[in-house]
Motif scaffolding. Structure first.
Motif, short mmCIF file in Angstrom:
data_model
loop_
_atom_site.label_atom_id
_atom_site.label_comp_id
_atom_site.label_asym_id
_atom_site.label_seq_id
_atom_site.Cartn_x
_atom_site.Cartn_y
_atom_site.Cartn_z
N THR A 279 0.83 -1.20 0.00
CA THR A 279 0.00 0.00 0.00
C THR A 279 0.87 1.25 0.00
OG1 THR A 279 -1.66 -1.21 1.22
CG2 THR A 279 -1.85 1.16 1.22
N SER A 280 0.41 2.24 -0.73
CA SER A 280 1.16 3.48 -0.84
C SER A 280 1.54 4.06 0.52
CB SER A 280 0.33 4.50 -1.61
OG SER A 280 0.84 5.78 -1.43
N LEU A 281 2.77 4.51 0.60
CA LEU A 281 3.30 5.12 1.82
C LEU A 281 2.44 6.29 2.27
CD1 LEU A 281 6.03 4.52 3.10
CD2 LEU A 281 6.86 6.56 2.02
N LEU A 282 1.99 7.10 1.31
CA LEU A 282 1.20 8.27 1.67
C LEU A 282 -0.17 7.86 2.18
CD1 LEU A 282 2.73 10.15 -1.13
CD2 LEU A 282 2.25 11.32 0.98
N VAL A 283 -0.69 6.75 1.65
CA VAL A 283 -1.97 6.25 2.16
C VAL A 283 -1.82 5.85 3.62
CG1 VAL A 283 -3.65 4.39 2.00
CG2 VAL A 283 -2.82 5.50 -0.08
N LEU B 227 6.10 -5.13 -11.67
CA LEU B 227 5.08 -4.57 -10.79
C LEU B 227 5.71 -3.84 -9.61
CD1 LEU B 227 2.37 -7.37 -10.74
CD2 LEU B 227 2.23 -5.12 -11.78
N PHE B 228 6.78 -4.43 -9.06
CA PHE B 228 7.50 -3.75 -7.98
C PHE B 228 8.01 -2.39 -8.46
CE2 PHE B 228 7.99 -7.77 -5.60
CZ PHE B 228 7.73 -7.30 -4.34
N ALA B 229 8.59 -2.40 -9.68
CA ALA B 229 9.14 -1.15 -10.22
C ALA B 229 8.01 -0.13 -10.41
CB ALA B 229 9.85 -1.42 -11.53
N PHE B 230 6.87 -0.62 -10.89
CA PHE B 230 5.75 0.29 -11.11
C PHE B 230 5.27 0.89 -9.79
CE2 PHE B 230 1.22 1.22 -11.58
CZ PHE B 230 1.28 2.11 -12.64
N VAL B 231 5.14 0.03 -8.78
CA VAL B 231 4.68 0.54 -7.48
C VAL B 231 5.68 1.55 -6.92
CG1 VAL B 231 4.31 -0.14 -5.09
CG2 VAL B 231 3.27 -1.43 -6.92
N THR B 232 6.98 1.25 -7.09
CA THR B 232 7.99 2.19 -6.61
C THR B 232 7.78 3.56 -7.23
OG1 THR B 232 9.50 0.33 -6.56
CG2 THR B 232 10.47 2.50 -6.33
N SER B 233 7.56 3.58 -8.53
CA SER B 233 7.35 4.87 -9.20
C SER B 233 6.01 5.48 -8.81
CB SER B 233 7.41 4.67 -10.71
OG SER B 233 6.88 5.79 -11.36
N PHE B 234 5.00 4.64 -8.73
CA PHE B 234 3.64 5.10 -8.46
C PHE B 234 3.53 5.71 -7.06
CE2 PHE B 234 -1.04 4.37 -8.21
CZ PHE B 234 -1.36 4.93 -9.43
N ASP B 235 4.41 5.28 -6.18
CA ASP B 235 4.34 5.66 -4.77
C ASP B 235 5.39 6.71 -4.42
OD1 ASP B 235 3.43 5.57 -2.22
OD2 ASP B 235 4.58 3.81 -1.64
N GLU B 236 6.19 7.12 -5.40
CA GLU B 236 7.37 7.93 -5.11
C GLU B 236 6.99 9.40 -5.04
OE1 GLU B 236 10.83 9.71 -4.62
OE2 GLU B 236 9.55 10.21 -6.29
N VAL B 237 7.45 10.08 -3.99
CA VAL B 237 7.10 11.50 -3.90
C VAL B 237 8.32 12.41 -3.71
CG1 VAL B 237 6.62 11.43 -1.43
CG2 VAL B 237 5.55 13.15 -2.80
N VAL B 238 9.39 11.89 -3.13
CA VAL B 238 10.51 12.76 -2.78
C VAL B 238 11.21 13.28 -4.03
CG1 VAL B 238 12.58 12.99 -1.41
CG2 VAL B 238 10.79 11.48 -0.65
N VAL B 239 11.51 12.38 -4.98
CA VAL B 239 12.16 12.82 -6.21
C VAL B 239 11.27 13.80 -6.95
CG1 VAL B 239 12.90 12.05 -8.49
CG2 VAL B 239 13.60 10.78 -6.48
N VAL B 240 9.97 13.53 -6.96
CA VAL B 240 9.03 14.43 -7.63
C VAL B 240 9.05 15.80 -6.95
CG1 VAL B 240 6.61 14.79 -8.22
CG2 VAL B 240 7.61 12.53 -8.42
N LEU B 241 9.12 15.79 -5.61
CA LEU B 241 9.21 17.05 -4.89
C LEU B 241 10.45 17.85 -5.29
CD1 LEU B 241 8.41 16.24 -1.15
CD2 LEU B 241 7.28 17.92 -2.55
N ALA B 276 -7.38 -0.06 -3.16
CA ALA B 276 -7.93 -1.02 -4.12
C ALA B 276 -6.87 -1.40 -5.14
CB ALA B 276 -9.15 -0.42 -4.81
N VAL B 277 -6.11 -0.42 -5.62
CA VAL B 277 -5.04 -0.71 -6.57
C VAL B 277 -4.02 -1.65 -5.95
CG1 VAL B 277 -3.10 0.31 -7.83
CG2 VAL B 277 -5.32 1.44 -7.86
N SER B 278 -3.66 -1.39 -4.68
CA SER B 278 -2.62 -2.24 -4.08
C SER B 278 -3.12 -3.65 -3.84
CB SER B 278 -2.07 -1.61 -2.80
OG SER B 278 -3.09 -1.46 -1.87
N ILE B 279 -4.42 -3.80 -3.54
CA ILE B 279 -4.96 -5.16 -3.39
C ILE B 279 -4.86 -5.89 -4.72
CG2 ILE B 279 -7.08 -6.49 -2.99
CD1 ILE B 279 -7.83 -4.42 -0.88
N ALA B 280 -5.20 -5.20 -5.80
CA ALA B 280 -5.12 -5.83 -7.13
C ALA B 280 -3.68 -6.24 -7.44
CB ALA B 280 -5.63 -4.86 -8.18
#
Lengths: 453, 301
Positions: A279-283, B227-241, B276-280
């Motif tokens: 699950t997303s860290l921010l979530v 999928l791991f790589a996708f989640v890493t990117s999908f969840d990443e905020v610091v680099v984007v900041l 829901a996305v993470s459950i999938a």
């Protein structure tokens, strides 16, 4: 054996290679060396094949290695450079045109001619006045002042004020400049300018551990009310240790349960560990805000149950407690998974043997089971600790003022105060610490043994 | 974990106490993730259960935060004509989602292709300098993200890659690569090398061997790495900041804004969708793992 065949055969022990060599025609006679089909000695042919294979394997890895080199290692090298190299006092860069102009050259000349500790004389002030005129022309007084302001706080205005009146300065310059602001007589300011006049400096590392150079150039601790970094490093270490301890305390029983249950049941329960992991860290951070804030679910529940009064809601968020709780939750899967993978293969008959030899269940656990799980405890604790010391997002969102870690201060210097070199120096110190732990992890656990999910 | 018949009373008591402790820890793990789901349907702008919600009164529930998720940033949320195109082009969360998918998919492709090829090389026995190279390739996962982001910030400001899509995609690809390397090399550990030799002896060239023999067998590992790589990117905020502009805001960046500035249950609606996305994703990875084990003939031990 042809070259193509040689490169296809895998290792010197490859049976096909030997068969090809023997069947290739040249029968071994007496002590003559075995020869490949093309007449070269078999040993040389195999070595060549080995070389080709090594090159092929390396070529497969090369593109990625290059990519990581460019987008990861090179930027980190950049960061290390930024931490010891700051030319803000000697070069002015015009961001619109990209031209770089050397500045403060006169003063630099005076610093070179006079040893450290020389009090600023008329000659020095004359050099300063000449440089100020140049700064005014380039409109560079702000950036130069900022550079010195990093080391002697409150001096940026000296530069802007003096540069504004640079054209009115007349000899004797010492008097004229001190007339503009008498703070120019401060020896600490001159020491800082001397330090900044060479771009290569370790001063930012000194600042990162609450040290500075005094007017004589000696290294001394900074004023107590400005010393924050050592405390922050200490706090980061302590909180990381607390979080590591908490994940171990919570992770061990869960891993034990999962490892001793039948596989069908444990796979099902594993979802409880893996779902947070995915699950997303921010979530997860948002959830903790929802749960723990003073008008949140936990406090409301406690009030409704009559455990605490409405007026005495517990402050669990925006302080260290918030950071510790949320990070323990986020890092718990990284403890459970390595523990589980070590505990699963432990044969239950060891415990039964200990019991049958007269140990009670506690002794059997302590003397037999626990020592067997040490590799898992080490791997999990090291991994959680490494991840915790560099954590940024969660402390930034739920830590308040009190629960901030060293990462948050690095981000502050890079994005807000724009003291890039100090931010880079703090980041480098953190990096060295993490690399030592990484090396330790590699030695003890081996990075190949890192498992996911 | 079954209790033996010779267990003493103390052991029996401890056994149940232990189960209760584990239950509480599981609750600690899962409750924070589940709690946002009902709260995202809250009719009131609060982060806690209202009286109406607890009594399961339908009036206590609403979809208003999900609507807000779509409408935030739109020019004219109440207009009928052009609502869809307005939403698609202007809504802040929709734009963030588009960015997340563009950056996520591009960086996943980059990381997966480079990572899989490299993993093939790394798992050959004749690979030189295997240890140090592996350590370098895994390091983006270990080095604190704040340090990587700071380094990229300096590097990108100097090279003009800051505030561009390629810059963020490359950065996210580097962060995803360790996961691809780990999962694909783990799959290759159980890989029977004699299969490729068999293919070669039957006349297949290396490329054909790779696509017809190796690839189908390691595919589950490659997909779960991706999928791991996708989640890493999908969840990443610091680099984007650090290196992205307003233009390249992603979903986590939008949530970051939401948490820091105007915290409202809209965040909970977004969080629910992400759960829901993470459950999938979790389900997919689990199914792939089982399939991979079956295909390689490893029975679950």
């Amino acid at each position: 054996m042809t070259d193509a065949a040689a490169s296809r055969g895998a290792s010197p022990l490859d049976p096909h290679a030997a068969v090809a060599a023997v069947g290739g025609g040249v029968a071994p006679t007496g002590t003559a060396p075995l020869r490949a089909a093309d007449g070269r000695p078999l040993k040389a042919a195999l070595q060549r094949a080995e070389r080709v294979n090594r090159r092929r394997a390396f070529l497969l890895v090369a593109p990625l290695l290059l990519f990581v080199l460019v987008t990861f290692l090179f930027p980190i090298g950049n960061l290390l450079k930024q931490s010891i190299w700051n030319d803000g006092f000697v070069v002015h860069e015009n961001f619109a045109t990209g031209t770089r102009t050397p500045i403060m050259q006169n003063l630099g000349g005076w610093f070179d001619a006079n040893p450290p500790g020389t009090p600023a004389n008329e000659e020095a002030f004359a050099a300063l006045a000449a440089d100020m005129a140049q700064l005014r022309e380039l409109r560079a007084q702000g950036s130069v002042g900022t550079r010195i302001n990093y080391e002697v706080p409150g001096t940026r205005s000296l530069f802007t004020k003096t540069a504004r009146r640079a054209d009115d300065l007349r000899p004797p310059f010492m008097e004229a400049i001190l007339d503009v602001d008498e703070d120019w007589a401060d020896p600490a300011l001159w020491a800082a300018m001397r330090g900044a006049s060479s771009p290569l400096t370790l001063n930012f590392y000194l600042a990162a551990v609450d040290l500075e150079r005094n007017a004589q150039g000696d290294i001394v601790p900074v004023n107590e009310n400005r010393a924050i970094y050592r405390d922050l490093f200490g706090k980061t270490l302590v909180l990381s240790l607390v979080i590591t301890g908490a994940t171990l305390l919570l992770g061990f029983p869960v891993a034990y349960l999962l490892a001793t249950l039948p596989l069908a049941k444990s796979n099902l329960l594993m979802i409880f560990v893996l779902l947070p992991f995915w699950t997303s860290l921010l979530v997860r951070t948002t959830s903790w805000i929802v749960l723990l804030q003073s008008q949140g679910v936990v406090n409301d529940g406690l009030v409704a149950a009559g455990i605490i009064g409405d007026g005495s809601r517990i402050q669990m968020m925006y302080n260290q407690m918030g950071t510790v709780i949320a990070m323990t939750h986020i890092l718990l899967p990284f403890m459970v998974l390595p523990l589980y993978s070590v505990m699963r293969p432990i044969d239950p008959s060891y415990m039964r043997a200990a019991r049958s030899l007269g140990a009670n269940s506690f002794t059997a656990f302590r003397r037999v089971y626990l020592p067997l799980t040490i590799p898992g405890i080490g791997a999990g604790a090291l991994l959680v600790f490494i991840l915790a010391v560099g954590y940024y997002i969660t402390p930034a969102l739920v830590g308040g003022a009190d629960g901030q870690l060293i990462s948050n201060l690095i981000a502050f210097h890079i994005l807000d105060s724009l003291n890039w070199s100090l931010g880079a120096a703090l980041a480098s110190l953190l990096l060295f610490g993490v690399l030592i732990l990484y090396w330790l992890y590699d030695r003890l656990v081996g990075i190949d043994n890192l498992k996911l999910g | 974990m079954a209790l033996p018949s010779h267990a003493t009373t103390f052991e029996k008591v401890w056994h149940y106490v232990f189960l209760v402790i584990c239950g509480l820890i599981f609750l600690f793990l899962i409750a924070p993730i589940l709690v946002v789901i009902p709260l995202s349907f809250n009719a009131e702008p609060y982060f806690t259960f209202t009286q109406k919600m607890l009594s399961l009164d339908p009036e206590g529930y609403s979809l208003r935060w999900y609507e807000r998720l779509l409408e935030q940033g739109m020019n004219a949320p109440n207009a009928v004509a052009g609502w869809w195109s307005d939403m698609w082009n202007n809504a802040a969360w929709v734009r963030a989602a588009k960015n997340s998918f563009i950056i996520g998919i591009a960086s996943t492709l980059l990381a997966t292709v480079l990572g899989t090829v490299a993993a093939l090389g790394l798992s050959r026995p004749e690979m030189p300098f295997k240890g140090p190279i592996m350590a370098i390739l895994i390091s983006p996962m270990i080095v604190p993200i704040i340090i990587s982001a700071t380094g990229l910030f300096f590097f990108y400001s100097a090279t003009g890659l800051a505030n561009t899509y390629p810059g963020i995609i490359m950065a996210h690809a580097v962060l995803g690569i360790p996961f691809v390397i780990i999962t694909v090399t783990a799959t290759l550990v159980g890989f029977d090398q004699s299969l490729t030799r068999a293919a070669a002896s039957l006349g297949a060239n290396p490329r054909r061997t790779f696509f017809k023999v190796t690839m189908p067998l390691i595919l589950p590992g490659v997909i779960s790495g991706a999928l791991f790589a996708f989640v890493t990117s999908f969840d990443e905020v610091v680099v984007v900041l650090f290196v992205a502009d307003f233009e390249q805001q992603t979903i986590p960046r939008q949530m970051w804004n939401g948490i820091r500035e105007q915290i409202s249950p809209t965040i909970l609606a977004a969080a629910t969708i992400l759960v829901a996305v993470s459950i999938a994703l979790l389900t997919t990875v689990e199914l792939l793992r089982r399939r991979g084990e079956r295909m390689r003939g490893i029975t679950p031990s």
